[in-house]
Motif scaffolding. Structure first.
Motif, short mmCIF file in Angstrom:
data_model
loop_
_atom_site.label_atom_id
_atom_site.label_comp_id
_atom_site.label_asym_id
_atom_site.label_seq_id
_atom_site.Cartn_x
_atom_site.Cartn_y
_atom_site.Cartn_z
N THR A 55 -5.88 4.97 -0.14
CA THR A 55 -6.36 5.24 1.22
C THR A 55 -7.85 4.95 1.34
O THR A 55 -8.30 4.32 2.30
N LEU A 56 -8.62 5.40 0.36
CA LEU A 56 -10.06 5.18 0.38
C LEU A 56 -10.40 3.69 0.31
O LEU A 56 -11.30 3.21 0.99
N MET A 57 -9.66 2.93 -0.51
CA MET A 57 -9.93 1.50 -0.64
C MET A 57 -9.68 0.77 0.68
O MET A 57 -10.44 -0.10 1.07
N LEU A 58 -8.59 1.14 1.35
CA LEU A 58 -8.26 0.47 2.61
C LEU A 58 -9.25 0.81 3.71
O LEU A 58 -9.72 -0.06 4.44
N THR A 59 -9.58 2.10 3.83
CA THR A 59 -10.44 2.52 4.93
C THR A 59 -11.91 2.16 4.70
O THR A 59 -12.68 2.05 5.65
N SER A 60 -12.30 1.94 3.46
CA SER A 60 -13.71 1.61 3.18
C SER A 60 -14.07 0.21 3.61
O SER A 60 -15.26 -0.13 3.70
N LYS A 61 -13.08 -0.64 3.90
CA LYS A 61 -13.37 -2.03 4.26
C LYS A 61 -14.09 -2.15 5.60
O LYS A 61 -14.74 -3.15 5.86
#
Length: 425
Positions: free
Chosen positions: A347-353
């Motif tokens: 979740t963090l990887m996707l939203t950090s973009k």
């Protein structure tokens, strides 16, 4: 499609002289760094008062970015005349970005579970209002996608939205190459703009030592050195992870692509130091663009991969998020399974973009994730107190990882100039 051949901007100074470690502004930046720490520790009120000097330097940098990035990227794309190559470069860059950030993710998870930096640190209820406000800034996936496309390039340039400038410049470069000889006057004009902006960058960098000193003094004077002792274990784990990633992962990748690692570090020393002391990736971008072009990476690859990596290849930020999120769970005394941790990391990887241009972007992503997974915002409030210290390290690693990414893609394409790399030895 007609090909328009142009000389790469800055080509006459393609190579740095041998033994140039102490040339230019590098020693002055080191002196500014040391003086800033000393000033912040001995005269904190004075140190905080000179923060506008650092802000002025950052503004000078930001006024360079849009015209420099637009001109170099358009010249690079239109000059190749090969749109299939640009698509291939973009795909290879994204593949490398995801591999690098995944490694950073698992490295952070391993370290935070091994050292348990959150164990024994008391939660505090203070500061949660500011943290809760950050969570409201989180973007949805639809908003992130739509944000790629500017409604006005002038608005995007005025706001300093790097990713939108890249998207517009990519389309503009394709269109310019498509019109062939009719586009030559525009291409030659933009090539001249790029030359001027690199000279402009050279002048602005003369102020870097002063800006670095003021930024470091304000950080130490405002936060104090004692804050490092309060949460020293977390800071230690974070910087250990950054150190391991820098020398084992980035160093290992450099070895795989046959780039001398310490030569690479010497080449990027100035953007690295600027990123570290200002905690701003944008501040390091103009110098990084110039340095990697002189390092032997073609300008079309540098101009596309480097700014794109600012949104998709945040190695230091990913490492921080993996450590910080589990750290907050440890503060709350919650035992998260590996499966739960991996879901939260995904979740963090996707939203950090989508938060590359958001101030305190990593904290914005983190606070939103804490609410989603039922973790206390008080933990993020603790992190807010030392975020400047953590932000310096993760920003420097972000810049380093993106500089190497340009070399990786160039080697993958078979166009990395080893003779220019050799000139940095």
């Amino acid at each position: 499609m007609a090909r328009i051949d142009v000389e790469a901007p800055g080509a006459p100074e393609a190579a740095a002289p041998r033994g140039a470690w102490w040339a230019g502004t590098t020693p002055q930046i080191f002196v500014g760094l040391a003086l800033g720490i000393l000033l912040g520790a001995l005269w904190p009120e004075t140190a905080v008062a000179i923060k506008p000097v650092a802000d002025a330097f950052l503004r000078m940098i930001k006024m360079i970015i849009a015209p420099l990035l637009f001109s170099t990227l358009v010249v690079g794309i239109a000059g190749t005349g090969d749109m299939k190559a640009m698509g291939r470069i973009g795909l290879k860059a994204l593949v490398y970005f995801e591999i690098a950030t995944t490694i950073a993710l698992f490295l952070g998870l391993g370290l935070v579970n091994w050292f348990q930096p959150g164990a024994g640190v008391a939660l505090s209820g203070t500061g949660t209002e500011a943290v809760a406000a950050m969570a409201q800034k989180q973007q949805t996936l639809t908003e992130i996608f739509l944000h790629l496309f500017p409604t006005s390039i002038f608005d995007a340039m005025a706001r300093g939205d790097i990713l939108q400038v890249v998207v517009f410049a990519s389309f503009f470069g394709v269109a310019l190459a498509g019109v062939g000889e009719k586009g030559r006057p525009v291409l030659e004009f933009l090539e001249s703009v790029a030359q001027v902006m690199f000279r402009f960058t050279h002048y602005v960098m003369k102020f870097a030592p002063l800006g670095v000193m003021a930024a470091m003094a304000a950080t130490v004077g405002g936060r104090g050195l004692a804050i490092l002792l309060t949460l020293g274990k977390l800071v230690g784990v974070m910087y250990l992870g950054l150190f391991i990633f820098l020398f084992l992962v980035i160093g290992g990748v450099a070895m795989l692509i046959r780039v001398p690692f310490f030569t690479f570090l010497r080449a990027i020393r100035e953007p690295f130091l600027i990123a570290f002391t200002t905690a701003s990736s944008e501040a390091a971008l103009p110098k990084a663009l110039e340095v990697m072009a002189r390092f032997g990476v073609p300008r079309n690859i540098v101009g596309f991969v480097l700014p794109t990596g600012y949104s998709f290849n945040l190695d230091g930020t990913t490492l921080y998020l993996s450590i910080a999120s589990v750290f907050v769970a440890q503060l709350a005394g919650l035992q998260m399974s590996w499966g739960q941790q991996l879901v939260m990391m995904l979740t963090l990887m996707l939203t950090s973009k989508g938060v590359a241009g958001v101030p305190r972007g990593a904290l914005v992503v983190l606070t939103a994730a804490l609410g989603t997974f039922g973790l206390p915002l008080e933990g993020a409030a603790i992190l807010l107190g030392i975020d400047q210290v953590l932000d310096m390290g993760r920003t420097a690693v972000n810049v380093t990882g993106n500089c190497l990414a340009t070399a990786v893609v160039a080697r993958w394409e078979g166009v990395l100039d080893d003779r220019q790399i050799e000139a940095f030895r």
